[in-house]
Scaffold this active site. Structure first.
Site, mmCIF file in Angstrom:
data_model
loop_
_atom_site.group_PDB
_atom_site.id
_atom_site.type_symbol
_atom_site.label_atom_id
_atom_site.label_comp_id
_atom_site.label_asym_id
_atom_site.label_seq_id
_atom_site.Cartn_x
_atom_site.Cartn_y
_atom_site.Cartn_z
ATOM 1 N N GLU A 30 49.040 45.426 7.778
ATOM 2 C CA GLU A 30 49.848 46.402 8.501
ATOM 3 C C GLU A 30 49.843 47.711 7.709
ATOM 4 O O GLU A 30 49.811 47.688 6.480
ATOM 5 C CB GLU A 30 51.294 45.925 8.667
ATOM 6 C CG GLU A 30 51.566 45.208 9.987
ATOM 7 C CD GLU A 30 51.069 43.769 10.018
ATOM 8 O OE1 GLU A 30 51.038 43.134 8.945
ATOM 9 O OE2 GLU A 30 50.701 43.271 11.103
ATOM 10 N N CYS A 49 46.495 36.618 10.976
ATOM 11 C CA CYS A 49 46.427 37.546 12.107
ATOM 12 C C CYS A 49 45.079 38.245 12.064
ATOM 13 O O CYS A 49 44.762 38.951 11.120
ATOM 14 C CB CYS A 49 47.568 38.559 12.007
ATOM 15 S SG CYS A 49 47.369 39.978 13.084
ATOM 16 N N TYR A 64 50.615 36.049 21.757
ATOM 17 C CA TYR A 64 51.260 35.244 20.717
ATOM 18 C C TYR A 64 51.300 33.765 21.093
ATOM 19 O O TYR A 64 51.399 32.911 20.215
ATOM 20 C CB TYR A 64 52.683 35.763 20.456
ATOM 21 C CG TYR A 64 52.725 36.944 19.520
ATOM 22 C CD1 TYR A 64 51.729 37.901 19.532
ATOM 23 C CD2 TYR A 64 53.767 37.092 18.601
ATOM 24 C CE1 TYR A 64 51.764 38.977 18.679
ATOM 25 C CE2 TYR A 64 53.809 38.177 17.737
ATOM 26 C CZ TYR A 64 52.810 39.114 17.777
ATOM 27 O OH TYR A 64 52.841 40.174 16.921
ATOM 28 N N CYS A 111 47.649 32.990 19.423
ATOM 29 C CA CYS A 111 47.361 33.131 17.984
ATOM 30 C C CYS A 111 48.346 32.376 17.116
ATOM 31 O O CYS A 111 47.967 31.693 16.172
ATOM 32 C CB CYS A 111 47.284 34.598 17.590
ATOM 33 S SG CYS A 111 48.858 35.458 17.425
ATOM 34 N N THR A 127 49.161 46.913 12.885
ATOM 35 C CA THR A 127 48.323 45.753 12.607
ATOM 36 C C THR A 127 46.847 46.136 12.693
ATOM 37 O O THR A 127 46.398 46.631 13.721
ATOM 38 C CB THR A 127 48.642 44.640 13.624
ATOM 39 O OG1 THR A 127 50.002 44.256 13.458
ATOM 40 C CG2 THR A 127 47.753 43.425 13.422
ATOM 41 N N HIS A 146 50.635 41.587 25.044
ATOM 42 C CA HIS A 146 50.692 41.175 23.638
ATOM 43 C C HIS A 146 51.655 39.993 23.448
ATOM 44 O O HIS A 146 51.488 39.194 22.543
ATOM 45 C CB HIS A 146 51.034 42.349 22.720
ATOM 46 C CG HIS A 146 50.454 42.164 21.341
ATOM 47 N ND1 HIS A 146 49.115 41.968 21.120
ATOM 48 C CD2 HIS A 146 51.031 42.095 20.125
ATOM 49 C CE1 HIS A 146 48.890 41.793 19.827
ATOM 50 N NE2 HIS A 146 50.045 41.862 19.199
ATOM 51 N N GLU A 187 56.189 38.453 11.831
ATOM 52 C CA GLU A 187 55.479 39.036 12.967
ATOM 53 C C GLU A 187 55.831 38.299 14.259
ATOM 54 O O GLU A 187 55.895 38.898 15.327
ATOM 55 C CB GLU A 187 53.968 39.032 12.731
ATOM 56 C CG GLU A 187 53.249 39.924 13.740
ATOM 57 C CD GLU A 187 51.770 40.036 13.482
ATOM 58 O OE1 GLU A 187 51.160 39.031 13.107
ATOM 59 O OE2 GLU A 187 51.233 41.133 13.684
ATOM 60 N N CYS A 193 43.359 41.766 18.701
ATOM 61 C CA CYS A 193 43.971 41.585 20.026
ATOM 62 C C CYS A 193 44.748 42.817 20.489
ATOM 63 O O CYS A 193 44.861 43.043 21.685
ATOM 64 C CB CYS A 193 44.915 40.400 20.039
ATOM 65 S SG CYS A 193 44.585 39.171 18.800
HETATM 66 FE FE1 SF4 Z 1 47.612 39.361 15.236
HETATM 67 FE FE2 SF4 Z 1 48.359 37.534 16.990
HETATM 68 FE FE3 SF4 Z 1 48.785 40.119 17.477
HETATM 69 FE FE4 SF4 Z 1 46.315 39.049 17.531
HETATM 70 S S1 SF4 Z 1 48.034 38.583 18.920
HETATM 71 S S2 SF4 Z 1 46.929 40.968 16.589
HETATM 72 S S3 SF4 Z 1 46.440 37.593 15.867
HETATM 73 S S4 SF4 Z 1 49.698 38.890 15.860
HETATM 74 FE FE FE Z 2 50.951 41.353 16.340
#
Ligand code: SF4
Ligand code: FE
Length: 490
Positions: free
Chosen positions: A257, A99, A296, A299, A190, A292, A455, A103
């Protein structure tokens, strides 16, 4: 000015961020072996932006200043921007298998931009100007910003204002002429420590009696009264072992985290984006969560690419790559992973302009995207473990493999014994097999499983949060009307 990864790391050293771990204050947290992989992971978002091969994806022209900025600081101007965001996140996931944290800020920028615009329209406030000025500074200095939403929440059955201890939700403790004083905490943050600034948002829709809790603002990570307690990860102390490398599975990158505590922190007026307009708290949460959830679909897919590759290598190193069930499992993993990507792209392609002018994803599809993310990585992990075999959790340590302590009758060392019995196909060295097994262990149930599995389940909202949104956006009445029309029911 775009920073390099190295300049980003140096910029963190100049901050007075207060970090606690294992009951102690960590002064040189930038070089701490447990924390550093998470910093490297953010640094990748800077290094890739410098790389001509990726510059088109990683950088973009700011609609606020006309300058070239990192896409992580961008307000999406089209559905192409939304899709490029997902592609950029997939790329970063592929390069880190972790991660990369940046983001959350990007998603907060986009949610805050459109929401502050709508608050100002209704109430004649100046939050949108405040926010735009803040974002210009972030873009110009190429900063990392944490988007902080989740409160500890105390007794989940009670509203914020009904809690025994009001600090379980961030709230305004004091109203002053020149600003506000806030108190409380945000959990599971995060990338908090690795950020230059934080944007704090409410965690849920609020009612009139929760006015003091309907608050959003920005503050520097080293603001007076702010401190962080680092969250433990499985196998974290492996990183403290001298010369640790193979046993870490992913020696360079990781997530982070932390618990972020606001111990009576003063926020000047110019950094306030919501102060008591409780009817907008829900909108902010919904928009941020929507962005968000789309994230996902990028990522986690990129991390999935690494895991599928690792499983395919494990099969080769075990000499099992020709078995038809192995081939089929790799197909299944790919199918699941690309299904997630489809969801991320679909909610982007169906995006629309907000009243403020930036683009928002399709909320229903973004929630479907995230709901699938709470499931498919688990199946991908199951298949990876199936292909890898039990060795990924029973293999002796790197130290054993390198040990020259004699144990055998003919003077063989522990290292020689390990290398003899853990040799696989001639296609690989024993060390290469070790490395791939440890990577799979790390991603499926070690430190990186925090980012890939748990996560995926709880980040950007637990599964039930998406189901509520799917119910709200699913238009069952419209679907009933379709059925009635076909069935001839008036
Ligand atoms: Fe982390 Fe994915 Fe959230 Fe970006 S979108 S902060 S990589 S969990
Ligand atoms: Fe996240």
């Amino acid at each position: 000015m775009l920073m390099t990864g190295e300049q980003y790391i140096e910029s963190l050293r100049k901050m007075n961020t207060r970090v606690y771990m294992f009951g102690e204050k960590i002064d040189n947290w930038v070089d701490h072996p447990i924390i550093r992989p998470s910093i490297n992971c953010v640094a990748i978002t800077y290094d890739l932006a410098q790389d001509p091969e990726y510059a088109d994806l990683m950088t973009v022209k700011s609609n606020l200043t006309g300058e070239t900025i990192n896409r992580f600081g961008h307000l999406h101007q089209s559905t192409d921007d939304l899709k490029n965001k997902v592609k950029m996140q997939r790329l970063c996931g592929q390069k880190t298998a972790g991660c990369f944290q940046r983001c959350v800020g990007m998603d907060a920028f986009n949610a805050m931009f459109s929401t502050t615009y709508e608050i100002d329209q209704k109430y004649g406030t100046k939050y949108h100007d405040n926010f735009v000025n803040f974002l210009k500074m972030v873009q110009e200095k190429d900063l990392v910003v944490d988007g902080a939403m989740t409160d500890p929440k105390g007794d989940r059955g009670l509203a914020p204002s009904a809690q025994k201890d009001p600090d379980v939700f961030v709230h305004i403790k004091e109203y002053r002429e020149d600003g506000i004083v806030v108190s409380g905490a945000k959990t599971h943050q995060t990338g908090s420590i690795n950020s230059h600034w934080h944007i704090v948002m409410p965690t849920q829709a609020m009612r009139e009696e929760d006015k003091d809790f309907a608050v959003a603002f920005a503050l520097p990570t080293d603001a007076e009264g702010l401190y962080m307690v680092y969250g433990r990860q499985s196998c974290d102390t492996r990183k403290m072992e001298e010369g640790a490398d193979i046993d870490l599975g992913n020696a360079k990158f990781g997530g982070q985290e932390a618990l972020v505590v606001f111990d009576d922190v003063f926020i000047p007026n110019e950094y306030i984006f919501l102060k008591g307009e409780y009817d907008f708290a829900g909108m902010l949460v919904e928009r941020f969560a929507g962005y968000h959830r789309q994230s996902y679909g990028g990522c986690k897919v990129g991390v999935g690419d690494v895991l599928i590759g690792a499983a395919a290598l494990a099969a080769e190193y075990n000499g099992a790559q020709k078995a038809s069930h192995i081939k089929d499992k790799l197909i299944e993993m790919t199918h699941l992973n690309e299904t997630l990507y489809c969801c991320g792209i679909a909610c982007s392609a169906e995006g629309q302009a907000t009243a403020a002018g930036n683009y928002q994803i399709d909320l229903l599809l973004a929630n479907v995207c995230k709901q699938n993310i709470t499931r498919f990585p688990y199946e991908i992990v199951r298949l990876a473990e199936d292909i890898a075999g039990g060795l990924m959790v029973t293999m002796p340590s790197e130290t054993d493999f390198k040990s020259d302590m004699k144990v055998g009758k003919n003077g063989e060392t522990i290292g020689e014994i390990c290398n003899k019995f853990f040799a696989g196909s001639p296609a690989c060295t024993t060390e290469e097999r070790q490395r791939i097994m440890r990577l799979i262990e790390n991603m499926c149930l070690g430190a990186s499983a925090v980012g890939y599995r748990t996560e995926s389940m709880h980040g950007a909202g637990s599964p039930q949060a998406q189901r509520i949104m799917i119910q709200r956006q699913g238009n069952i009445e419209g679907k009933k009307a379709l059925a009635k029309a076909i069935a001839g029911i008036k």
